[in-house]
Design a protein around this motif. Sequence first.
Motif, mmCIF file in Angstrom:
data_model
loop_
_atom_site.group_PDB
_atom_site.id
_atom_site.type_symbol
_atom_site.label_atom_id
_atom_site.label_comp_id
_atom_site.label_asym_id
_atom_site.label_seq_id
_atom_site.Cartn_x
_atom_site.Cartn_y
_atom_site.Cartn_z
ATOM 1 N N ALA A 338 0.833 -1.203 0.000
ATOM 2 C CA ALA A 338 0.000 0.000 0.000
ATOM 3 C C ALA A 338 0.867 1.253 0.000
ATOM 4 O O ALA A 338 1.824 1.359 0.771
ATOM 5 C CB ALA A 338 -0.904 -0.001 1.228
ATOM 6 N N ARG A 339 0.536 2.156 -0.871
ATOM 7 C CA ARG A 339 1.310 3.400 -1.001
ATOM 8 C C ARG A 339 0.358 4.590 -1.103
ATOM 9 O O ARG A 339 -0.669 4.496 -1.763
ATOM 10 C CB ARG A 339 2.160 3.385 -2.288
ATOM 11 N N LEU A 340 0.745 5.672 -0.455
ATOM 12 C CA LEU A 340 -0.020 6.917 -0.572
ATOM 13 C C LEU A 340 0.953 7.975 -1.035
ATOM 14 O O LEU A 340 1.949 8.246 -0.359
ATOM 15 C CB LEU A 340 -0.616 7.295 0.798
ATOM 16 N N CYS A 341 0.681 8.547 -2.199
ATOM 17 C CA CYS A 341 1.630 9.534 -2.737
ATOM 18 C C CYS A 341 0.924 10.854 -3.012
ATOM 19 O O CYS A 341 -0.014 10.913 -3.806
ATOM 20 C CB CYS A 341 2.264 8.976 -4.018
ATOM 21 N N TYR A 342 1.369 11.888 -2.332
ATOM 22 C CA TYR A 342 0.890 13.236 -2.636
ATOM 23 C C TYR A 342 1.727 13.764 -3.813
ATOM 24 O O TYR A 342 2.579 13.033 -4.343
ATOM 25 C CB TYR A 342 1.010 14.130 -1.392
ATOM 26 N N ALA A 343 1.508 15.025 -4.186
ATOM 27 C CA ALA A 343 2.197 15.552 -5.369
ATOM 28 C C ALA A 343 3.715 15.428 -5.234
ATOM 29 O O ALA A 343 4.282 15.703 -4.168
ATOM 30 C CB ALA A 343 1.817 17.014 -5.556
ATOM 31 N N VAL A 344 4.352 14.958 -6.288
ATOM 32 C CA VAL A 344 5.815 14.926 -6.350
ATOM 33 C C VAL A 344 6.246 15.687 -7.605
ATOM 34 O O VAL A 344 5.421 15.955 -8.468
ATOM 35 C CB VAL A 344 6.373 13.476 -6.381
ATOM 36 N N ASP A 345 7.559 16.006 -7.681
ATOM 37 C CA ASP A 345 7.940 16.886 -8.789
ATOM 38 C C ASP A 345 8.324 16.153 -10.075
ATOM 39 O O ASP A 345 8.370 16.777 -11.130
ATOM 40 C CB ASP A 345 9.049 17.863 -8.356
ATOM 41 N N THR A 346 8.596 14.859 -10.019
ATOM 42 C CA THR A 346 8.985 14.186 -11.264
ATOM 43 C C THR A 346 8.238 12.870 -11.440
ATOM 44 O O THR A 346 7.770 12.259 -10.480
ATOM 45 C CB THR A 346 10.495 13.841 -11.261
ATOM 46 N N ASP A 347 8.204 12.462 -12.692
ATOM 47 C CA ASP A 347 7.609 11.182 -13.057
ATOM 48 C C ASP A 347 8.403 10.048 -12.384
ATOM 49 O O ASP A 347 7.822 9.067 -11.907
ATOM 50 C CB ASP A 347 7.688 11.073 -14.591
ATOM 51 N N THR A 348 9.743 10.228 -12.295
ATOM 52 C CA THR A 348 10.583 9.199 -11.669
ATOM 53 C C THR A 348 10.185 9.008 -10.206
ATOM 54 O O THR A 348 10.038 7.880 -9.735
ATOM 55 C CB THR A 348 12.074 9.630 -11.725
ATOM 56 N N ALA A 349 9.984 10.115 -9.482
ATOM 57 C CA ALA A 349 9.602 10.014 -8.071
ATOM 58 C C ALA A 349 8.263 9.292 -7.945
ATOM 59 O O ALA A 349 8.081 8.432 -7.080
ATOM 60 C CB ALA A 349 9.520 11.404 -7.451
ATOM 61 N N SER A 350 7.332 9.613 -8.828
ATOM 62 C CA SER A 350 6.026 8.952 -8.797
ATOM 63 C C SER A 350 6.190 7.452 -9.019
ATOM 64 O O SER A 350 5.555 6.630 -8.347
ATOM 65 C CB SER A 350 5.128 9.567 -9.880
ATOM 66 N N ARG A 351 7.077 7.073 -9.923
ATOM 67 C CA ARG A 351 7.300 5.637 -10.211
ATOM 68 C C ARG A 351 7.980 4.917 -9.055
ATOM 69 O O ARG A 351 7.703 3.754 -8.806
ATOM 70 C CB ARG A 351 8.154 5.468 -11.474
#
Length: 425
Positions: A338-351
């Motif tokens: 389970a992961r919760l991700c708020y806004a990040v600055d790059t596509d890499t960070a999101s991945r």
Amino acid sequence: MLFEILTTSIFGGLALNAFVKKKGLATNDSGKIQRIMALSDLNVKDGKDTLTTTLIRKKQHSWGWEYKYRIPDGRSFNDYLSKMDVLQDGLNNRRKKINFTDLTKLKFDRTIIQQLQELWRTKLTEQKEIELDFDGLLIIRVYDKPLATKIDWDEMLLKPKSWSVPIGYTRKGDLIEHNFDKSKHLIIAGATGYGKSAILKLVVTTLIDQQPDNAELSLIDLKGGSAFHRFRNCKQVKYYSRDPESAEDFLKNVQIDMQKSFEKVVDNGFEDVKEAKIKKRHFIIIDEAADLSEYADAMDIITDIARRGRSAGFYLIFCTQYPTAQVIPSQTKRNIIARLCYAVDTDTASRVVLDEGGADKLPDIPGRGIYKNNVKRYIIQSPFIENEAIQQQIEPYIIKKKEVEHEDESSQSKAGADIATFTEV
Ligand SMILES: Nc1ncnc2c1ncn2[C@@H]1O[C@H](COP(=O)(O)OP(=O)(O)OP(=O)(O)O)[C@@H](O)[C@H]1O
């Protein structure tokens, strides 16, 4: 005169609406979406042919429209995710119109002029929002109204005796929860200022309130105490630390406790604490995990908790602003579904966090995030709890504490380190 104009418009609108519905012409954006896809290189050239994204079905809901498309060979869901901005902006690039439904919401009294002005102002600023999903077909949901930018926490969200905590509301108004007894550990990430500490405070308050006698907490607050300081005297808090050295020390104790619980469960032939009917759960909550990444022993223990803690009832909440492969070791990540991700600055960070892009496309709104649990993925707005409400909720559990010495030398804090191992006095 104004009344006549309005009533004529309403009856005219009624007739038009009935006609449109009868003919199945109710307004939708399918044509526009297909045009935007073609213009943004989502079609694929195959010799002389052009393979397009084919609309399979569309359905109207109370919140807007859902479209399902077959995607052409040579395109992936991620190709569409990367064009999300283009699709959303394209759909919002339209003349704003007042329609029949808007008029039916008006009250025909002396305030009618103000109501019309307000309606027009709202229309000018209103935005459609879209969500993309994939279940073998590409799903595009177009929401008529944007998700609220702030949702206040309410006591009604508490579920006594449960291990579920609120994560956020979807655009459809569904509440998404993380059930620790089912999904166990959780990774939380996001750029600075998007609500990581706020959700951690909400989770801690909820656990204390719902399970005052069974929740045990180890709080590692490497942001100088800003997140967890107010909880340190709660009876549920077993370990509290504000610096990596002392956190590393107490994690050794946590590992010993976990081992004991693990043996009790597994040696008796049970799969986990729930099956063994053990009521206690221990939560290791780390706010900013990047500050621990150079402490090898601490990181090894965290990996061990991620791997074996699920059976032992030791659950990890691993929170970071810097989602890189170094900060979230692959073995830890593999064991945290389970992961919760708020806004990040790059596509890499999101991945790194979600194994897919998307969190880099979230709007600039604190508390707006993507919660992914296995294959399920939701865009949510987390409820926000004010510090006063937290204080009120935890007040009954604040006790006088004294530091205790442990026999095991690994638990002794280093001189000057801010570690607290507590017992009730
Ligand atoms: N769910 C939310 N809804 C509305 N506003 C929020 C929400 N979460 C946070 N905020 C607002 O954003 C501010 C920053 O939130 P928070 O401290 O949780 O960010 P953070 O991600 O922990 O940042 P940092 O990593 O810099 O500490 C809060 O003080 C609050 O005003």
